[in-house]
Design a protein around this motif. Sequence first.
Motif, short mmCIF file in Angstrom:
data_model
loop_
_atom_site.label_atom_id
_atom_site.label_comp_id
_atom_site.label_asym_id
_atom_site.label_seq_id
_atom_site.Cartn_x
_atom_site.Cartn_y
_atom_site.Cartn_z
N LEU A 56 10.98 49.47 40.47
CA LEU A 56 11.04 50.23 39.22
C LEU A 56 12.30 49.91 38.42
N GLY A 57 13.29 49.30 39.05
CA GLY A 57 14.55 49.06 38.36
C GLY A 57 15.18 50.38 37.95
N GLN A 58 15.57 50.50 36.71
CA GLN A 58 16.20 51.72 36.20
C GLN A 58 15.22 52.66 35.51
N LEU A 59 13.92 52.37 35.58
CA LEU A 59 12.94 53.22 34.93
C LEU A 59 12.98 54.62 35.54
N ASN A 60 13.24 55.62 34.73
CA ASN A 60 13.34 56.96 35.29
C ASN A 60 13.02 58.08 34.31
N ASN A 61 12.65 57.78 33.10
CA ASN A 61 12.33 58.83 32.15
C ASN A 61 10.85 59.20 32.23
N ASN A 62 10.45 60.24 31.54
CA ASN A 62 9.13 60.81 31.77
C ASN A 62 7.99 60.29 30.92
N ILE A 94 0.08 59.86 43.09
CA ILE A 94 -0.76 60.78 42.34
C ILE A 94 -1.26 61.87 43.27
N SER A 95 -1.24 63.08 42.78
CA SER A 95 -1.66 64.23 43.57
C SER A 95 -3.18 64.33 43.63
N ALA A 96 -3.67 65.06 44.61
CA ALA A 96 -5.11 65.30 44.72
C ALA A 96 -5.59 66.00 43.45
N GLY A 97 -6.76 65.65 43.00
CA GLY A 97 -7.32 66.27 41.80
C GLY A 97 -6.81 65.69 40.50
N GLU A 98 -6.11 64.55 40.54
CA GLU A 98 -5.62 63.92 39.32
C GLU A 98 -6.33 62.60 39.07
N SER A 99 -6.50 62.27 37.80
CA SER A 99 -7.03 60.97 37.42
C SER A 99 -6.23 60.47 36.21
N LEU A 100 -6.32 59.17 35.94
CA LEU A 100 -5.55 58.55 34.88
C LEU A 100 -6.45 58.02 33.78
N THR A 101 -6.01 58.14 32.54
CA THR A 101 -6.66 57.49 31.40
C THR A 101 -5.57 56.80 30.59
N ALA A 111 0.48 51.43 24.77
CA ALA A 111 -0.52 52.37 25.26
C ALA A 111 0.16 53.42 26.11
N TYR A 112 -0.35 54.61 26.06
CA TYR A 112 0.17 55.74 26.83
C TYR A 112 -0.77 56.05 27.98
N VAL A 113 -0.21 56.31 29.15
CA VAL A 113 -1.01 56.68 30.31
C VAL A 113 -0.97 58.20 30.42
N LYS A 114 -2.14 58.80 30.56
CA LYS A 114 -2.24 60.25 30.66
C LYS A 114 -2.81 60.62 32.02
N GLY A 123 -1.65 65.68 30.77
CA GLY A 123 -0.23 65.52 30.51
C GLY A 123 0.13 64.05 30.60
N LEU A 124 1.29 63.68 30.08
CA LEU A 124 1.72 62.29 30.16
C LEU A 124 2.09 61.93 31.58
N PHE A 125 1.91 60.68 31.93
CA PHE A 125 2.17 60.17 33.28
C PHE A 125 3.65 60.32 33.63
N PRO A 126 4.01 61.15 34.62
CA PRO A 126 5.42 61.38 34.93
C PRO A 126 6.01 60.26 35.79
N ALA A 127 7.31 60.05 35.61
CA ALA A 127 8.03 59.02 36.36
C ALA A 127 7.91 59.22 37.86
N SER A 128 7.82 60.46 38.29
CA SER A 128 7.78 60.74 39.72
C SER A 128 6.51 60.22 40.40
N GLU A 129 5.49 59.83 39.65
CA GLU A 129 4.25 59.36 40.25
C GLU A 129 4.10 57.84 40.27
N LEU A 130 5.07 57.12 39.74
CA LEU A 130 5.06 55.66 39.78
C LEU A 130 6.03 55.22 40.86
N THR A 131 5.61 54.30 41.73
CA THR A 131 6.47 53.85 42.82
C THR A 131 6.76 52.35 42.70
N ASP A 132 7.69 51.88 43.54
CA ASP A 132 8.04 50.46 43.53
C ASP A 132 6.86 49.55 43.82
#
Length: 145
Positions: A56-62, A94-101, A111-114, A123-132
């Motif tokens: 992820l490097g320094q990617l950390n915003n939401n 990604i938590s149970a019960g979530e999907s991405l568009t 493009a924005y990931v929701k 909601g917008l794709f949060p930084a906490s759900e993207l991993t290395d």
Amino acid sequence: SNTDSNTLDDYEEGTWTPVWVDDGGDYSATYSLQAGSYTKIGQIVHVWGYMTLTSLGQLNNNLWTIQGLPFNNVGGLIGDSGCGSIGTATGLSISAGESLTIYTRDSEDKAYVKVWNSTAGPGLFPASELTDAGHVRFTLSYITA
């Protein structure tokens, strides 16, 4: 010269490079796989892309966006006219019960990931759900000039 309104006057195919960027403008992620292709027919653009992160490097915003679309979205009858889907997403937390568009906004080349959550709604794709090791494969269609 043909003036028939049904004449196809613009067709293009090519490649592009999708890039994860956070709302702070950070491009520091590194990839083991990063590719995209597109087809433009008249004003309609169809893109395909995939990315596999190694860091992820320094990617950390939401607010996560995928930048580098081959053409800007110009919108249409409604503001956010481009939409698509995430066909594959692995290595994400990604938590149970979530999907991405995925969608675009007017006059932008990104493009924005929701995230769609069964209890909290969209909601917008949060930084906490993207991993290395995060991998996404997606398609998107939108209108350009």
